[in-house]
Design a protein around this motif. Structure first.
Motif, PDB file in Angstrom:
ATOM      1  N   ARG A  57      -0.539 -10.418  -5.078  1.00 23.05           N
ATOM      2  CA  ARG A  57      -1.361 -10.209  -3.879  1.00 23.05           C
ATOM      3  C   ARG A  57      -2.099 -11.478  -3.469  1.00 23.05           C
ATOM      4  O   ARG A  57      -3.072 -11.422  -2.750  1.00 23.05           O
ATOM      5  CB  ARG A  57      -2.321  -9.035  -4.073  1.00 23.05           C
ATOM      6  CG  ARG A  57      -3.098  -9.072  -5.337  1.00 23.05           C
ATOM      7  CD  ARG A  57      -4.268 -10.022  -5.360  1.00 23.05           C
ATOM      8  NE  ARG A  57      -5.319  -9.569  -4.481  1.00 23.05           N
ATOM      9  CZ  ARG A  57      -6.266 -10.363  -3.980  1.00 23.05           C
ATOM     10  NH1 ARG A  57      -6.304 -11.652  -4.290  1.00 23.05           N
ATOM     11  NH2 ARG A  57      -7.204  -9.880  -3.191  1.00 23.05           N
TER      12      ARG A  57
ATOM     13  N   LYS B  49     -13.329   2.013  -3.183  1.00 25.59           N
ATOM     14  CA  LYS B  49     -13.070   0.650  -2.720  1.00 25.59           C
ATOM     15  C   LYS B  49     -13.866  -0.365  -3.534  1.00 25.59           C
ATOM     16  O   LYS B  49     -15.087  -0.271  -3.601  1.00 25.59           O
ATOM     17  CB  LYS B  49     -13.451   0.495  -1.240  1.00 25.59           C
ATOM     18  CG  LYS B  49     -12.615   1.304  -0.263  1.00 25.59           C
ATOM     19  CD  LYS B  49     -11.125   1.021  -0.368  1.00 25.59           C
ATOM     20  CE  LYS B  49     -10.723  -0.424  -0.171  1.00 25.59           C
ATOM     21  NZ  LYS B  49      -9.277  -0.652  -0.438  1.00 25.59           N
TER      22      LYS B  49
ATOM     23  N   HIS C  61      -3.080  -8.424   1.838  1.00 28.51           N
ATOM     24  CA  HIS C  61      -4.224  -9.003   1.138  1.00 28.51           C
ATOM     25  C   HIS C  61      -4.003 -10.474   0.797  1.00 28.51           C
ATOM     26  O   HIS C  61      -4.968 -11.184   0.529  1.00 28.51           O
ATOM     27  CB  HIS C  61      -4.572  -8.173  -0.107  1.00 28.51           C
ATOM     28  CG  HIS C  61      -5.187  -6.850   0.234  1.00 28.51           C
ATOM     29  ND1 HIS C  61      -4.430  -5.765   0.579  1.00 28.51           N
ATOM     30  CD2 HIS C  61      -6.481  -6.465   0.356  1.00 28.51           C
ATOM     31  CE1 HIS C  61      -5.235  -4.747   0.870  1.00 28.51           C
ATOM     32  NE2 HIS C  61      -6.487  -5.142   0.743  1.00 28.51           N
TER      33      HIS C  61
ATOM     34  N   ASP D 107       2.018  -7.865  -1.876  1.00 24.68           N
ATOM     35  CA  ASP D 107       1.072  -7.386  -0.865  1.00 24.68           C
ATOM     36  C   ASP D 107       0.799  -8.520   0.126  1.00 24.68           C
ATOM     37  O   ASP D 107      -0.051  -9.376  -0.110  1.00 24.68           O
ATOM     38  CB  ASP D 107      -0.234  -6.942  -1.533  1.00 24.68           C
ATOM     39  CG  ASP D 107      -1.250  -6.377  -0.546  1.00 24.68           C
ATOM     40  OD1 ASP D 107      -1.132  -6.682   0.659  1.00 24.68           O
ATOM     41  OD2 ASP D 107      -2.163  -5.651  -0.980  1.00 24.68           O
TER      42      ASP D 107
HETATM   43  C1  PEP Z   1      -6.384  -3.015  -1.819  1.00 27.96           C
HETATM   44  O1  PEP Z   1      -5.171  -3.012  -1.947  1.00 27.96           O
HETATM   45  O2  PEP Z   1      -6.998  -2.167  -1.166  1.00 27.96           O
HETATM   46  C2  PEP Z   1      -7.183  -4.074  -2.466  1.00 27.96           C
HETATM   47  C3  PEP Z   1      -8.511  -3.982  -2.601  1.00 27.96           C
HETATM   48  O3  PEP Z   1      -6.437  -5.100  -2.890  1.00 27.96           O
HETATM   49  P1  PEP Z   1      -6.789  -6.284  -3.909  1.00 27.96           P
HETATM   50  O4  PEP Z   1      -7.250  -5.637  -5.174  1.00 27.96           O
HETATM   51  O5  PEP Z   1      -5.472  -6.990  -4.036  1.00 27.96           O
HETATM   52  O6  PEP Z   1      -7.836  -7.129  -3.238  1.00 27.96           O
END
Ligand code: PEP
Ligand code: MN
Length: 346
Positions: free
Chosen positions: A237, A131, A272, A269
């Motif tokens: 996103r 993450k 997010h 997305d």
């Molecule tokens: C995710 O999809 O878990 C994420 C961290 O998205 P983003 O990179 O768009 O913030």
């Protein structure tokens, strides 16, 4: 590339530009109109990049007419591409739902989220083992243990796995478990990472950098493509703007613009972008209406206990509504909802 000369340009100015281009290995074609003279350059634009054409006497403007990204450009590939991930298509004929938890937390949570996703019509499972958190104190993901959970849940549910890679050194490891590698917004211009995912031979989902222009986004995709991998899906996103009412501002126009400029599939997305559960459904509808090739949403069986992004995770009731949208919208748009491949018969 076209050079536009100003009214004051002399014959000598024109000749020195033609000579400069010829010396760089290109061809220059001078066209004179009533009110202006232009010089068209033919050759590899990279050849001309180092020439200071704008600084030459008589030059009013230099216009690039072929896009700086080549391999992902629609100019070079007018038919829009379909990328297949574990047998599931993402492209112009379908609408693909990717769903799952923001982060892999436990085997039970991941399996439950995957079952919810599958029941809602998702054909790909998302879930982060690595993450990229803004805070170094926040949950950073389970790492390889998370990848193993994802592989187990894939075996259990049949859903191919999309998961993020945040470090070029982990690309081989993540690729050994994942069906599709995700490059997140914070790494969208990490060129070493882009080149590494380009070289590993798995489909890639490239999120738009939160402050990236569409051209920068496509140039990032070009880094992946240049390493030989054209199986790239672009994901809008949300971008950073002055607005604070939403987590990010979903740039809905980016979907048709990116599709006009590039042959790559473009998904959205809404989790997010909006950052809040109640926005996911309206933003998903908007995404499909403008022609997105799919949506990727966060799902969690117990969002109040989520270690990451609980407020934007969908629960059962929301998923029923999302399924309804995914069933009713695609036929109106001349698409079908993407399905899992038929299991091979013995
Ligand atoms: C995710 O999809 O878990 C994420 C961290 O998205 P983003 O990179 O768009 O913030
Ligand atoms: Mn998240």
């Amino acid at each position: 590339m076209v050079i536009v000369l100003g009214p004051e340009a002399t014959q000598e100015d024109t000749e020195s530009i033609v000579a400069l281009v010829a010396a760089a290995g290109g061809d220059a074609f001078v066209s004179r109109g009533v009110s202006r003279t232009i010089i068209g350059l033919v050759g590899d634009v990279a050849q001309f990049g180092t020439l200071n054409l704008r600084g030459m006497p008589g030059v009013a403007d230099v216009i690039r007419v072929s896009t700086p990204y080549k391999l992902v450009s629609r100019e070079n590939h007018p038919v829009r591409s379909t990328v297949t991930v574990g047998g599931v298509p993402i492209g112009p004929d379908t609408v693909t739902l990717i769903a799952g938890p923001c982060a892999v937390e436990t085997p039970e949570q991941t399996l439950e989220a995957a079952r919810m996703a599958r029941a809602a019509g998702a054909t790909l499972l998302r879930g982060g083992a690595f993450k990229p958190r803004t805070s170094p104190y926040a949950f950073q993901g389970l790492g390889e243990a998370g990848l193993r959970i994802l592989a187990d849940v894939r075996a259990e549910t049949g859903l191919p796995v999309v998961t993020e890679v945040v470090d070029a050194h982990d690309v081989e490891l993540v690729a050994s478990y994942a069906d599709m590698l995700q490059v997140g917004t914070r790494n969208a211009q990490n060129f070493a990472l882009l080149q590494a995912v380009g070289a590993v031979g798995k489909p890639v989902m490239l999120k738009r950098g939160m402050s990236a222009t569409i051209e920068e986004w496509l140039m990032a995709a070009e880094y992946i493509a240049q390493r030989g991998n054209l199986d790239i899906v672009l994901c809008e996103r949300g971008i950073r703007t002055f607005e604070t009412a939403t987590r990010n501002t979903l740039d809905i126009s980016a979907v048709p613009v990116a599709q006009r400029l590039s042959h790559l599939p473009v998904i959205v997305d809404p989790s997010h972008s909006g950052g809040s559960r109640d926005l996911v459904l309206p933003l998903s509808r908007a995404a499909l209406a403008v022609g997105a090739d799919g949506v990727i949403v966060d799902v969690h069986p117990h969002p109040e206990q989520a270690l990451c992004d609980g407020p934007q995770a969908l629960v059962e009731d929301d998923l029923r509504e999302l399924t309804d949208v995914l069933t009713r919208f695609p036929p109106l748009l001349g698409r079908t909802t993407a399905t899992l491949p038929e299991p091979a018969t013995a």
